[in-house]
Each structure stands twice: as C-alpha cells, then as structure tokens.
Design an enzyme around this catalytic site. Structure first.
Site, PDB file in Angstrom:
ATOM      1  N   ARG A   1       0.838  -1.204   0.000  1.00 21.69           N
ATOM      2  CA  ARG A   1       0.000   0.000   0.000  1.00 21.69           C
ATOM      3  C   ARG A   1       0.866   1.244   0.000  1.00 21.69           C
ATOM      4  O   ARG A   1       2.027   1.233   0.400  1.00 21.69           O
ATOM      5  CB  ARG A   1      -0.903   0.006   1.236  1.00 21.69           C
ATOM      6  CG  ARG A   1      -1.990  -1.045   1.218  1.00 21.69           C
ATOM      7  CD  ARG A   1      -2.831  -0.959   2.469  1.00 21.69           C
ATOM      8  NE  ARG A   1      -3.668   0.239   2.476  1.00 21.69           N
ATOM      9  CZ  ARG A   1      -3.820   1.034   3.521  1.00 21.69           C
ATOM     10  NH1 ARG A   1      -3.145   0.804   4.635  1.00 21.69           N
ATOM     11  NH2 ARG A   1      -4.624   2.079   3.468  1.00 21.69           N
TER      12      ARG A   1
ATOM     13  N   LYS B   1       3.854  -8.836  11.358  1.00 19.64           N
ATOM     14  CA  LYS B   1       3.261  -8.958  10.034  1.00 19.64           C
ATOM     15  C   LYS B   1       3.734 -10.223   9.323  1.00 19.64           C
ATOM     16  O   LYS B   1       4.926 -10.472   9.200  1.00 19.64           O
ATOM     17  CB  LYS B   1       3.591  -7.722   9.184  1.00 19.64           C
ATOM     18  CG  LYS B   1       2.836  -7.690   7.857  1.00 19.64           C
ATOM     19  CD  LYS B   1       2.970  -6.344   7.194  1.00 19.64           C
ATOM     20  CE  LYS B   1       2.261  -6.297   5.859  1.00 19.64           C
ATOM     21  NZ  LYS B   1       2.324  -4.967   5.221  1.00 19.64           N
TER      22      LYS B   1
ATOM     23  N   ARG C   1      -2.616   2.174  13.433  1.00 24.69           N
ATOM     24  CA  ARG C   1      -1.572   1.700  14.333  1.00 24.69           C
ATOM     25  C   ARG C   1      -2.103   1.702  15.766  1.00 24.69           C
ATOM     26  O   ARG C   1      -3.015   2.461  16.104  1.00 24.69           O
ATOM     27  CB  ARG C   1      -0.336   2.615  14.271  1.00 24.69           C
ATOM     28  CG  ARG C   1       0.425   2.598  12.949  1.00 24.69           C
ATOM     29  CD  ARG C   1       1.211   1.311  12.788  1.00 24.69           C
ATOM     30  NE  ARG C   1       2.026   1.331  11.585  1.00 24.69           N
ATOM     31  CZ  ARG C   1       1.621   0.956  10.384  1.00 24.69           C
ATOM     32  NH1 ARG C   1       0.374   0.521  10.227  1.00 24.69           N
ATOM     33  NH2 ARG C   1       2.425   0.985   9.352  1.00 24.69           N
TER      34      ARG C   1
END
Length: 329
Positions: free
Chosen positions: A126, A191, A326
């Site tokens: 992104r 992640k 976040r």
C-alpha cells in the site's frame, strides 16, 4: 548468454543446491558444461536476488537452508478440479503489474487465474511502498477476478481476502492469526502477509481486478531486517518446513470460495469473521492520513467494511485507501 538462457542455468544450479548440501564449483561446472568462473558469476547473480549462498574454499557452494522451487506440475496436483490456470514465473517486476497489463491490453483471463513468481524486483504494498520478496523466500501471488456490479461492489473486498488467507492458515497450519484493517495478516503481533487489490473498470459497469497477496515464507533474517521497517514474521518461524506448491493451490481455492460467497452476500456476511480476528479489539489506536491523526478505541468494522472508532462515547466510521492504522503508544 541471453537473460532467459542465464536463468535456465541458474535454475539448474538451484535444483542441485536445493538440498542444502555443499557442491563444488568444479562439479557444478562439469554438470552444466561451464567454467568455474562462469559458475561463480551465476552464484553472484543469485545472491543479488536475495539468496543466502555460502562459498567455502575446498567445499564449494551451499544454500543457507534447503530450498523448494515453485513448479507448475506440482501445483496442478493440488488444484481443485476445474480451477483456473496458475502460471509460474522465476523473476518479474510485480505479479500484480503483469496481470494488470494483460487485462489493460484486452487479454481475456478467466476469473481465478493466478500468477506467481519466485521473486519480484518491484513488488508493491500500500501507498506505493516496496514489498520485500527475495527469491524463493516468500509467496508472490496475484489472482484475476471480475465484479459484475462495478467498482462500488468492491467495498470491503480486501477484508474478505484477509479472511480467506486467515482461514487457510488456521485450517492448514493451525495458526491463530490476526487481521489488521484494511489489508494485513499478523501472527504473534508481527506482520506475516499483506494484500494489495487493484481495480480496472467503471464505477457502475463490469469491473476487473487483480488481487495481490504476499506471504512471508522463509525470509533471510539479515536482509529482512535491513529491508522491512516493522516487526515481521514468516511461516517457517510459525510452522517450520512447508510445501509452497501446495500453498499456492490452496490459496487459490480459498480466495475463489470466499469471493464467490462475497458476490452473493456482500461484505456483511464476513463482518463477524473479520472482527473476531481483528488485531486491536477494544484497544486505543491512531488512524493517520497524511498529517492528520485521529485517535480512538477500535471497534472493528461495520457491515460495509468501514473501520469503527469510538471517540468520547461516539462511534465514527472511516474508509479509504490512504488511511493507516496503528496501536496507540
């Protein structure tokens, strides 16, 4: 030597090295009818692709870890009957870009067609960020789909694909993964995978799209630390050795199944499935868009796939591709 011929040699070298054992430059040269200097040059090129290859005088060359190459025939053995084709590339700029170009050039591709590559030189996440995808260390997967109702019908689509990836990892590898709005898959707070969906079409007409999924499989730790700016993990850390060819076919099947359901029900049917896996349940978070920062308590997503934050007792919904979520620190 042409680029394609050079790659054929390098693939043969990797097939020899794939078991993780040492092979001398002399022996490899004899097998491929090349000089030891030529073998050394090919090894340097493979190292530039992110492969961790040891060179020890008197022993030869060895991969830091055994390697499994993607193979069209092996993938086909795992595919569902009647599944769309899966094409395999060794190196490309971006699997998403390659499929988008084919669509924009008018090529007719069936829904569910997949392109995978061992490595990407210009993989994207992104906001135009680079996606780290060294050779054979991750899964670079892109799939074509169509939406008859147009771009507006794509609302919440990245969340649906997140659910498809999560369900696959849960069922096949017993991983308790989390989903971060709008397009990331996490394991143990780090992640593991990312999703990038690109659309081509009219807002009220038939829309073609490319669904890109990048999964960290077995990243070289030192290179990953230099290239990835956030906490990350990979499947090798979570489950050990796995069959990437099986993973490709299973991922195609899971995405197809969830997309077919999405076409029938819209996102509302997936709301609860996303929310029970959300990364920040009832936690303080911050949402950024450029210089603007919005803080609140995360309540997951609504029936349209919008992010819901609570501020001073009021719940507000947010959507948009340029937002970044976040945890508040």
């Amino acid at each position: 030597m042409s680029a394609s011929a050079g790659w054929q040699v390098q693939r043969q070298l990797l097939q020899y090295l794939s078991d993780g054992r040492f092979y001398s430059g002399r022996w490899l040269g004899e097998q491929l009818q090349l000089s030891r200097t030529a073998i050394a040059n090919h090894m340097q090129q493979l190292q530039q692709l992110g492969l961790d290859i040891f060179s020890v005088k008197g022993k030869g060359y060895r991969l830091a870890a055994p390697l499994q190459l993607l193979d069209s025939e092996a993938i086909a053995q795992w595919q569902q009957p009647g599944a769309a084709p899966i094409d395999v590339l060794s190196i490309t700029d971006s699997t998403n870009s390659q499929l988008m170009q084919r669509l924009q050039q008018g090529e007719s591709l069936p829904a569910g067609q997949v392109l995978v590559s061992e490595a990407q030189t210009a993989g994207r996440g992104r906001h135009g960020r680079q996606w780290f995808s060294p050779f054979a260390a991750s899964l670079s997967f892109s799939m074509v789909w169509q939406l008859e109702q147009g771009i507006q019908a794509a609302m919440g689509l990245s969340l649906v694909i997140g659910v498809a990836v999560a369900e696959l990892l849960e069922n096949d590898y017993q991983l308790a993964v989390q989903l971060k709005w709008p397009n990331d898959v996490y394991w143990t707070g780090k992640k593991l995978a990312g999703i990038l969906i690109e659309l081509s079409g009219q807002s009220d007409g038939r829309c073609q799209l490319v669904i890109g999924i990048g999964i960290n499989v077995q990243l070289p730790p030192q290179q990953a630390a230099q290239s990835i700016s956030q906490p990350w993990t990979d499947l090798a850390t979570a489950v050990g050795t796995l069959d990437r060819n099986r993973l490709v076919a299973r991922l195609q099947a899971s995405c197809t199944r969830h997309l077919e359901r999405f076409e029938q029900t819209g996102f509302a049917a997936f709301q609860a499935e996303f929310n029970r896996r959300q990364l920040y349940p009832q936690q303080a978070v911050r949402l950024t868009q450029g210089q603007q920062v919005i803080r609140g308590i995360c309540h997951g997503v609504d029936a349209q796939g919008n992010l819901v934050l609570e501020q001073q007792g009021k719940k507000l919904a947010f959507h948009g591709g340029e937002l970044s979520l976040r945890a508040e620190v």
